[in-house]
Design an enzyme around this catalytic site. Structure first.
Site, PDB file in Angstrom:
ATOM      1  N   ASP A 132      35.779  19.229  62.051  1.00 23.90           N
ATOM      2  CA  ASP A 132      35.710  18.374  60.859  1.00 23.90           C
ATOM      3  C   ASP A 132      34.539  17.403  61.009  1.00 23.90           C
ATOM      4  OD1 ASP A 132      38.051  19.554  60.058  1.00 23.90           O
ATOM      5  OD2 ASP A 132      39.255  17.728  60.071  1.00 23.90           O
ATOM      6  N   ARG A 182      31.085  24.693  57.049  1.00 27.08           N
ATOM      7  CA  ARG A 182      32.013  24.378  55.951  1.00 27.08           C
ATOM      8  C   ARG A 182      31.357  23.281  55.113  1.00 27.08           C
ATOM      9  NH1 ARG A 182      36.700  20.783  57.780  1.00 27.08           N
ATOM     10  NH2 ARG A 182      37.321  22.567  59.017  1.00 27.08           N
TER      11      ARG A 182
HETATM   12  P1  FDA Z   1      35.801  16.809  43.456  1.00 25.10           P
HETATM   13  O1  FDA Z   1      36.188  15.559  44.154  1.00 25.10           O
HETATM   14  O2  FDA Z   1      34.699  16.775  42.469  1.00 25.10           O
HETATM   15  O3  FDA Z   1      37.106  17.414  42.801  1.00 25.10           O
HETATM   16  C1  FDA Z   1      37.082  18.543  41.961  1.00 25.10           C
HETATM   17  C2  FDA Z   1      38.472  18.682  41.337  1.00 25.10           C
HETATM   18  O4  FDA Z   1      39.405  19.046  42.361  1.00 25.10           O
HETATM   19  C3  FDA Z   1      39.028  17.371  40.767  1.00 25.10           C
HETATM   20  O5  FDA Z   1      38.607  17.183  39.463  1.00 25.10           O
HETATM   21  C4  FDA Z   1      40.511  17.589  40.890  1.00 25.10           C
HETATM   22  O6  FDA Z   1      40.967  18.385  39.820  1.00 25.10           O
HETATM   23  C5  FDA Z   1      40.645  18.388  42.164  1.00 25.10           C
HETATM   24  N1  FDA Z   1      40.928  17.521  43.322  1.00 25.10           N
HETATM   25  C6  FDA Z   1      40.066  17.153  44.305  1.00 25.10           C
HETATM   26  N2  FDA Z   1      40.700  16.397  45.217  1.00 25.10           N
HETATM   27  C7  FDA Z   1      41.980  16.281  44.790  1.00 25.10           C
HETATM   28  C8  FDA Z   1      43.127  15.607  45.298  1.00 25.10           C
HETATM   29  N3  FDA Z   1      43.096  14.912  46.442  1.00 25.10           N
HETATM   30  N4  FDA Z   1      44.285  15.708  44.592  1.00 25.10           N
HETATM   31  C9  FDA Z   1      44.356  16.407  43.448  1.00 25.10           C
HETATM   32  N5  FDA Z   1      43.288  17.073  42.925  1.00 25.10           N
HETATM   33  C10 FDA Z   1      42.116  16.985  43.576  1.00 25.10           C
HETATM   34  N6  FDA Z   1      35.740  15.943  53.976  1.00 25.10           N
HETATM   35  C11 FDA Z   1      35.076  15.401  55.024  1.00 25.10           C
HETATM   36  O7  FDA Z   1      34.486  14.331  54.879  1.00 25.10           O
HETATM   37  N7  FDA Z   1      35.096  16.021  56.241  1.00 25.10           N
HETATM   38  C12 FDA Z   1      35.716  17.219  56.444  1.00 25.10           C
HETATM   39  O8  FDA Z   1      35.692  17.762  57.540  1.00 25.10           O
HETATM   40  C13 FDA Z   1      36.414  17.800  55.343  1.00 25.10           C
HETATM   41  N8  FDA Z   1      37.085  18.969  55.474  1.00 25.10           N
HETATM   42  C14 FDA Z   1      37.563  19.618  54.348  1.00 25.10           C
HETATM   43  C15 FDA Z   1      38.108  20.905  54.451  1.00 25.10           C
HETATM   44  C16 FDA Z   1      38.447  21.592  53.303  1.00 25.10           C
HETATM   45  C17 FDA Z   1      38.990  22.990  53.426  1.00 25.10           C
HETATM   46  C18 FDA Z   1      38.279  20.990  52.026  1.00 25.10           C
HETATM   47  C19 FDA Z   1      38.599  21.737  50.768  1.00 25.10           C
HETATM   48  C20 FDA Z   1      37.828  19.696  51.938  1.00 25.10           C
HETATM   49  C21 FDA Z   1      37.491  18.987  53.079  1.00 25.10           C
HETATM   50  N9  FDA Z   1      37.010  17.683  53.007  1.00 25.10           N
HETATM   51  C22 FDA Z   1      36.387  17.129  54.102  1.00 25.10           C
HETATM   52  C23 FDA Z   1      37.248  16.873  51.776  1.00 25.10           C
HETATM   53  C24 FDA Z   1      36.053  16.881  50.854  1.00 25.10           C
HETATM   54  O9  FDA Z   1      34.997  16.156  51.406  1.00 25.10           O
HETATM   55  C25 FDA Z   1      36.398  16.263  49.487  1.00 25.10           C
HETATM   56  O10 FDA Z   1      36.765  14.927  49.659  1.00 25.10           O
HETATM   57  C26 FDA Z   1      37.523  16.972  48.749  1.00 25.10           C
HETATM   58  O11 FDA Z   1      37.448  18.350  48.905  1.00 25.10           O
HETATM   59  C27 FDA Z   1      37.455  16.662  47.218  1.00 25.10           C
HETATM   60  O12 FDA Z   1      36.240  17.093  46.713  1.00 25.10           O
HETATM   61  P2  FDA Z   1      36.029  18.415  45.845  1.00 25.10           P
HETATM   62  O13 FDA Z   1      34.950  19.206  46.511  1.00 25.10           O
HETATM   63  O14 FDA Z   1      37.295  19.130  45.659  1.00 25.10           O
HETATM   64  O15 FDA Z   1      35.383  17.931  44.508  1.00 25.10           O
END
Ligand code: FDA
Length: 306
Positions: A132, A182
């Protein structure tokens, strides 16, 4: 929205706010929306269910910023045990570690030794370890740790955050290692001196880095619930035949379930990040900050007792 997000980050540091959440989250059940449970067994149960639903998993034992060697050793042993359980129960999945949980901030050499131990154990069981990416002050040490271990072992990947200005340079530096990356947007509260302050900029950089990952010798893991990013990844793969067939989508346990189901139905490879353990509060608060509307189900549970 950024104001609400900042408010949640600020509240996360206030015990009067976090104590009721920590005390009641598992008992009332609202923490289980994002966390498989407090034990390894809970994590493995969720993994089996996700495997049955056609999804791969990455298991993560929650915890961060450990400041004691004995505790870091214990975390390392528990990851080795998880790898054995994955193998014994034929779980289709890997693990993800947090460097600060293995002592990165107080003993980087020791952290490297523990990381090597986990990676070797994974290698012996034909498994894989992802790392991570945590808050920005740990990124230099994390990239160094990753490079050192990746030079010796192929079964280690790294998360890279599109909100950081530096991430493009990090990818250029890591490119020669052909690593699994990732790609995430980034989940911590960072100052504008190191991270793009606007969501639009973070998204633009995500697109740029995603294009870099495909077709440049990386093994891409597109970790997002953002349908725009997901559709773009699908389009890149359609338009660039011959890409590394191991690429995959990744999502978080409890987030974007309909989207998860859709991707599986469409035949895409999807891996779900499954967190478990007693130290779930900081992780849970980051999930709340990503979507302030999540505060409502927490408030409702606490107020109604269920
Ligand atoms: P965005 O925030 O734009 O969200 C897109 C849509 O997804 C939203 O409109 C909503 O519908 C939905 N959504 C997103 N988060 C949600 C929530 N908590 N509850 C409900 N709906 C939600 N970060 C980091 O700093 N270090 C890391 O190592 C990791 N590792 C990691 C592993 C995996 C498998 C994932 C999917 C994510 C991470 N992250 C992470 C977290 C990442 O940085 C980020 O904060 C979240 O994925 C939310 O961002 P999105 O890319 O989903 O886009």
């Amino acid at each position: 929205m950024p104001i609400l997000r900042d408010l949640i980050f600020w509240l996360s540091t206030k015990k009067a706010f976090t104590n009721p959440i920590a005390r009641t989250g598992m008992r009332l059940g609202f923490a289980k929306r994002f966390i498989a449970g407090e034990t390894m067994e809970d994590g493995l149960r969720a993994a089996a269910e996700l495997n049955a639903a056609g999804r791969l998993v990455i298991m993560n034992r929650l915890g961060e910023f450990v400041s004691d060697r004995r505790e870091a050793e214990e975390v390392c042993a528990s990851y080795c045990q998880m790898l054995q359980e994955i193998s014994r129960r034929k779980v289709n999945g890997s693990i993800s570690i947090k460097p600060t949980q293995l002592g990165l901030t107080f003993a980087p050499e020791f952290c490297r030794e523990l990381t090597l131990r986990v990676v070797r154990q994974a290698g012996a069981l034909s498994n894989f370890v992802e790392v991570d990416m945590e808050s920005s002050e740990t990124v230099d040490a994390t990239v160094e740790l990753f490079e050192a271990v990746r030079r010796q072992h192929e079964n280690i990947g790294l998360a890279v955050q599109s909100y950081l200005y530096r991430s493009e340079k990090d990818l250029l530096r890591l490119k020669a290692l052909h690593p699994k990356i990732r790609l995430v947007k980034g989940a911590y509260r960072e100052p504008a001196s190191v991270a793009y302050p606007k969501k639009r900029q973070v998204d633009e950089n995500y697109v740029k880095l995603m294009r870099m990952l495909f077709g440049n010798g990386f093994w891409p893991a597109i970790a997002t619930h953002d349908e725009k990013m997901i559709n773009l990844a699908k389009q890149i793969v359609r338009e660039q035949p011959g890409l590394d067939a191991r690429w995959e989508f990744q999502m978080i346990y409890g987030v974007g379930r309909p989207l998860q189901e859709k991707l599986v139905r469409e035949g895409y490879r999807l891996r779900i990040y499954v967190p478990y353990g007693t130290e779930w509060l900081p992780y849970f608060m980051r999930r709340l900050s990503e979507r302030p509307a999540n505060m409502w189900f927490v408030a409702k549970s606490i107020l109604t007792g269920g």
